[in-house]
Design a protein around this motif. Structure first.
Motif, PDB file in Angstrom:
ATOM      1  N   GLU A  77       7.947   0.672  -4.757  1.00 18.71           N
ATOM      2  CA  GLU A  77       7.729   2.183  -5.460  1.00 18.71           C
ATOM      3  C   GLU A  77       8.776   2.081  -6.807  1.00 18.71           C
ATOM      4  N   GLY A  78       9.899   1.652  -6.375  1.00 19.17           N
ATOM      5  CA  GLY A  78      10.916   1.418  -7.527  1.00 19.17           C
ATOM      6  C   GLY A  78      10.505   0.834  -8.766  1.00 19.17           C
ATOM      7  N   VAL A  79      10.100  -0.500  -8.680  1.00 17.92           N
ATOM      8  CA  VAL A  79       9.520  -1.328  -9.987  1.00 17.92           C
ATOM      9  C   VAL A  79       8.451  -0.741 -10.498  1.00 17.92           C
ATOM     10  N   VAL A  80       7.385   0.082  -9.981  1.00 15.25           N
ATOM     11  CA  VAL A  80       6.230   0.628 -10.426  1.00 15.25           C
ATOM     12  C   VAL A  80       6.575   1.590 -11.259  1.00 15.25           C
TER      13      VAL A  80
ATOM     14  N   ALA B  49       0.726  -1.154   0.197  1.00 16.87           N
ATOM     15  CA  ALA B  49       0.005   0.077   0.163  1.00 16.87           C
ATOM     16  C   ALA B  49       1.074   1.155  -0.013  1.00 16.87           C
ATOM     17  N   ASN B  50       1.935   1.444   0.683  1.00 18.28           N
ATOM     18  CA  ASN B  50       2.791   2.534   0.919  1.00 18.28           C
ATOM     19  C   ASN B  50       3.525   2.649  -0.359  1.00 18.28           C
ATOM     20  N   GLY B  51       4.169   1.455  -1.001  1.00 19.59           N
ATOM     21  CA  GLY B  51       4.917   1.703  -2.166  1.00 19.59           C
ATOM     22  C   GLY B  51       3.919   2.110  -3.195  1.00 19.59           C
ATOM     23  N   LEU B  52       2.651   1.707  -3.368  1.00 20.46           N
ATOM     24  CA  LEU B  52       1.827   2.383  -4.414  1.00 20.46           C
ATOM     25  C   LEU B  52       1.427   3.608  -4.328  1.00 20.46           C
ATOM     26  N   GLU B  53       1.228   4.287  -3.026  1.00 22.39           N
ATOM     27  CA  GLU B  53       1.017   5.682  -2.706  1.00 22.39           C
ATOM     28  C   GLU B  53       2.391   6.474  -3.006  1.00 22.39           C
ATOM     29  N   ARG B  54       3.473   6.094  -2.691  1.00 23.68           N
ATOM     30  CA  ARG B  54       4.410   6.769  -2.947  1.00 23.68           C
ATOM     31  C   ARG B  54       4.908   6.864  -4.326  1.00 23.68           C
ATOM     32  N   SER B  55       4.440   5.813  -5.238  1.00 25.28           N
ATOM     33  CA  SER B  55       4.927   5.960  -6.633  1.00 25.28           C
ATOM     34  C   SER B  55       4.257   7.248  -7.460  1.00 25.28           C
ATOM     35  N   ARG B  56       3.243   7.214  -6.894  1.00 25.49           N
ATOM     36  CA  ARG B  56       2.177   8.555  -7.493  1.00 25.49           C
ATOM     37  C   ARG B  56       1.640   8.097  -8.885  1.00 25.49           C
ATOM     38  N   GLU B  57       1.622   6.813  -9.204  1.00 20.65           N
ATOM     39  CA  GLU B  57       1.079   6.263 -10.380  1.00 20.65           C
ATOM     40  C   GLU B  57      -0.424   5.934 -10.067  1.00 20.65           C
ATOM     41  N   LYS B  58      -1.233   5.778 -11.087  1.00 23.02           N
ATOM     42  CA  LYS B  58      -2.591   5.476 -10.652  1.00 23.02           C
ATOM     43  C   LYS B  58      -2.817   3.757 -10.955  1.00 23.02           C
ATOM     44  N   PHE B  59      -3.587   3.188  -9.935  1.00 27.60           N
ATOM     45  CA  PHE B  59      -3.694   1.694  -9.974  1.00 27.60           C
ATOM     46  C   PHE B  59      -5.219   1.321  -9.439  1.00 27.60           C
ATOM     47  N   ILE B  60      -5.245   0.265  -9.825  1.00 31.12           N
ATOM     48  CA  ILE B  60      -6.495  -0.450  -9.436  1.00 31.12           C
ATOM     49  C   ILE B  60      -5.933  -1.755  -8.789  1.00 31.12           C
ATOM     50  N   TRP B  61      -6.351  -1.978  -7.417  1.00 27.30           N
ATOM     51  CA  TRP B  61      -5.834  -3.077  -6.496  1.00 27.30           C
ATOM     52  C   TRP B  61      -6.952  -4.132  -5.975  1.00 27.30           C
ATOM     53  N   VAL B  62      -6.885  -5.112  -6.692  1.00 27.43           N
ATOM     54  CA  VAL B  62      -7.946  -6.311  -6.236  1.00 27.43           C
ATOM     55  C   VAL B  62      -7.258  -6.915  -4.790  1.00 27.43           C
TER      56      VAL B  62
ATOM     57  N   GLU C 174      11.169 -15.482   1.200  1.00 30.15           N
ATOM     58  CA  GLU C 174      10.711 -15.556   2.482  1.00 30.15           C
ATOM     59  C   GLU C 174      10.745 -14.052   3.186  1.00 30.15           C
ATOM     60  N   LYS C 175      11.122 -13.350   2.343  1.00 27.83           N
ATOM     61  CA  LYS C 175      11.252 -11.697   3.010  1.00 27.83           C
ATOM     62  C   LYS C 175       9.978 -10.890   2.444  1.00 27.83           C
ATOM     63  N   VAL C 176       9.737  -9.783   3.381  1.00 28.49           N
ATOM     64  CA  VAL C 176       8.827  -9.010   2.811  1.00 28.49           C
ATOM     65  C   VAL C 176       9.363  -8.030   2.015  1.00 28.49           C
ATOM     66  N   VAL C 177       8.762  -7.632   0.758  1.00 32.74           N
ATOM     67  CA  VAL C 177       9.102  -6.792  -0.180  1.00 32.74           C
ATOM     68  C   VAL C 177       8.772  -5.275   0.400  1.00 32.74           C
ATOM     69  N   ASN C 178       9.948  -4.449   0.774  1.00 38.01           N
ATOM     70  CA  ASN C 178       9.595  -3.250   1.189  1.00 38.01           C
ATOM     71  C   ASN C 178       8.881  -2.335   0.213  1.00 38.01           C
ATOM     72  N   SER C 179       8.291  -1.238   0.931  1.00 35.85           N
ATOM     73  CA  SER C 179       7.606  -0.159   0.041  1.00 35.85           C
ATOM     74  C   SER C 179       8.690   0.741  -0.844  1.00 35.85           C
ATOM     75  N   SER C 180       9.857   0.733  -0.741  1.00 37.08           N
ATOM     76  CA  SER C 180      10.727   1.346  -1.445  1.00 37.08           C
ATOM     77  C   SER C 180      11.015   0.507  -2.900  1.00 37.08           C
ATOM     78  N   ARG C 181      11.381  -0.810  -2.555  1.00 34.91           N
ATOM     79  CA  ARG C 181      11.290  -1.803  -3.763  1.00 34.91           C
ATOM     80  C   ARG C 181       9.863  -1.779  -4.594  1.00 34.91           C
TER      81      ARG C 181
END
Length: 477
Positions: free
Chosen positions: A428-431, A300-313, A419-426
């Protein structure tokens, strides 16, 4: 007790009929229901078998076909035996849907009702064509007792995936017919560690033991997408088993989607209508994945910080009983105020979404996906690039196909870090890479070109058109 063949005592009055035997999981049900529509379009009757609740949900979720087309398919609702023990609840901390193990085990007990149906049809048709998921092989093992029936196995994963699995089990001994050295080694193929439970591996192994008298093998793929790997599989099989034909009949899903403008249209499609072309990222992880609360927050934080539009199911995995248990599954939550902060730029969908129509929409420019094969094919056929985030099963290898082989996607998380949580920075970057960079623009161009090529292959005389025509001619011979 093995049933006896009484199927040919009466004179056949009709030509051919097809019986579908899917595994009762959404990604498997969906593929064979799409194939049912395709075969039925050649005026061949199709009988679709399965547990009543799963047949019902498959009909509700199918997209791209008219209600008239659906009404022409004959559904047979069978009752599953009771589970030996209460199935486990959905645990988001375990990426693989372990709760399905009990369902898959119960589904292997459909042998008798499926055989009875095939036997009944064999009395009235010249030929019965049985198409079954490879994980339902034991259910149709008695088909060999019916002289006017033929069996075709259906592999619900990519040819690339299937080839990498097969190659790992080939030999080095020069005295053997099929050798590893005859086939190229594929780089960066993830291990199978963590892909499935031990119980599921054992079930798959037991089902494979029941194969061996097929008249052909069917793949939901196109030679346009992964023709090289289809050819590798054909080469392996030709050296082991004679006279088994390979048919790459996919993508099974409709490739020309027209979204109807009416009151029944999903709200997310109306929202997409108001967005610019290619500006929206679609985020969905399929019907078998439940993210942990921690991962949901980072996403959620990564999508918000990317500033890109999204639809999330945003939903949990399907339970075993997709109808009876659904209301008891706890829905995932977002932090307070999140939806207000992303209003106008982000849309949260908490129930089943019309994925095929979403991917076909002009406003969608990318797909963050678990890389289930259904989702990959739908995205490819609609020309949409993928942010690949594999969770289990064949998905890690599909992610390699998308990112390394076809080069139409970005890997969100490597399988070695599963097994690791993907953090919001990652995130945001790939988006931003996919939706707003030069590299992303090139991927989007390649994805569109591949989608166009796939769709052209179904024009009369195209490679996919000819493949389907060849299959219909083969089963009708």
């Amino acid at each position: 007790m093995t049933p006896k063949d009484n199927g040919n005592e009466q004179q056949h009055t009709l030509d051919i009929v097809v019986v579908m035997v899917p595994l009762p999981a959404q990604g498997h049900l969906n593929q064979l229901l799409h194939l049912s529509h395709l075969i039925n379009s050649y005026h061949i009757p199709v009988h679709y078998t399965g547990p009543s609740t799963h047949n019902h949900i498959a009909k509700l979720r199918i997209q791209g076909w008219s209600s008239e087309s659906l009404s022409k398919i004959h559904f047979h609702d069978f009752k599953l035996p009771p589970f030996n023990s209460p199935p486990p609840t959905i645990d988001p901390s375990i990426p693989y849907p372990k709760h399905f193990d009990a369902l898959f085990e119960a589904s292997t007990h459909l042998r008798e009702p499926v055989f009875n149906l095939i036997q009944e049809l064999s009395r009235n048709f010249r030929k019965v064509i049985v198409i079954h998921d490879v994980l339902m092989a034991s259910v149709v093992q008695d088909v060999k007792l019916i002289s006017n029936a033929e069996k075709y196995d259906f592999t619900p994963i990519s040819a690339f995936c299937s080839f990498t699995y097969r190659r790992e089990n080939l030999y080095y001994d020069d005295q053997l017919i099929v050798l590893k050295k005859d086939f190229p080694e594929i780089e960066n193929v993830p291990s199978n560690d963590g892909c499935m439970t031990q119980e599921q591996n054992e079930l798959a192994s037991n089902q494979i033991k029941c194969l061996g008298f097929e008249s052909g093998s069917i793949f939901n793929t196109s030679r346009v997408i992964e023709g090289k790997y289809v050819q590798f599989l054909e080469k392996i099989e030709s050296k082991i088993t004679a006279n088994v034909k390979f048919f790459a009949l996919g993508p099974f899903n409709p490739i020309n989607i027209v979204s109807k403008i009416d009151e029944k249209r999903h709200e997310c499609l109306k929202w997409l209508d108001r967005q610019e072309d290619g500006s929206v990222l679609y985020v969905s992880f399929g019907s078998t994945t439940s993210l942990t609360d921690e991962q949901i927050e980072e996403l959620a934080n990564g999508l918000e910080r990317s500033r890109e539009k999204f639809i999330w199911v945003l939903r949990r995995a399907d339970p075993n009983d997709v109808l009876g248990e659904a209301d008891r599954v706890e829905r995932p939550k977002l932090s307070e105020g999140y939806e207000d902060r992303v209003k106008g730029r982000g849309l949260i969908v908490r129930d089943w979404a019309p994925q095929l129509e979403i991917l076909a929409h002009r406003s969608v420019g990318g797909f963050m996906s678990h890389c289930g094969w259904n989702s990959c094919l739908e995205s490819i056929s609609m020309g949409v690039p993928i942010l690949a985030w594999p969770m289990h099963s064949d998905q890690p290898r599909n992610a390699v196909l998308v990112t390394d082989v076809l080069r139409i996607g970005v890997l969100v998380r490597g399988w070695e870090h599963r097994e690791k949580v993907v953090n919001s920075s990652r995130i945001e970057g790939v988006v931003k890479t996919l939706m707003g960079s030069k590299e992303g623009m090139e991927m989007r161009k390649r994805a569109k070109e591949l989608g166009d090529e796939v769709r052209r292959s179904f024009d009369e005389g195209g490679v996919s058109w000819l493949e389907r025509d060849s299959f219909i001619a083969h089963i009708s011979r």
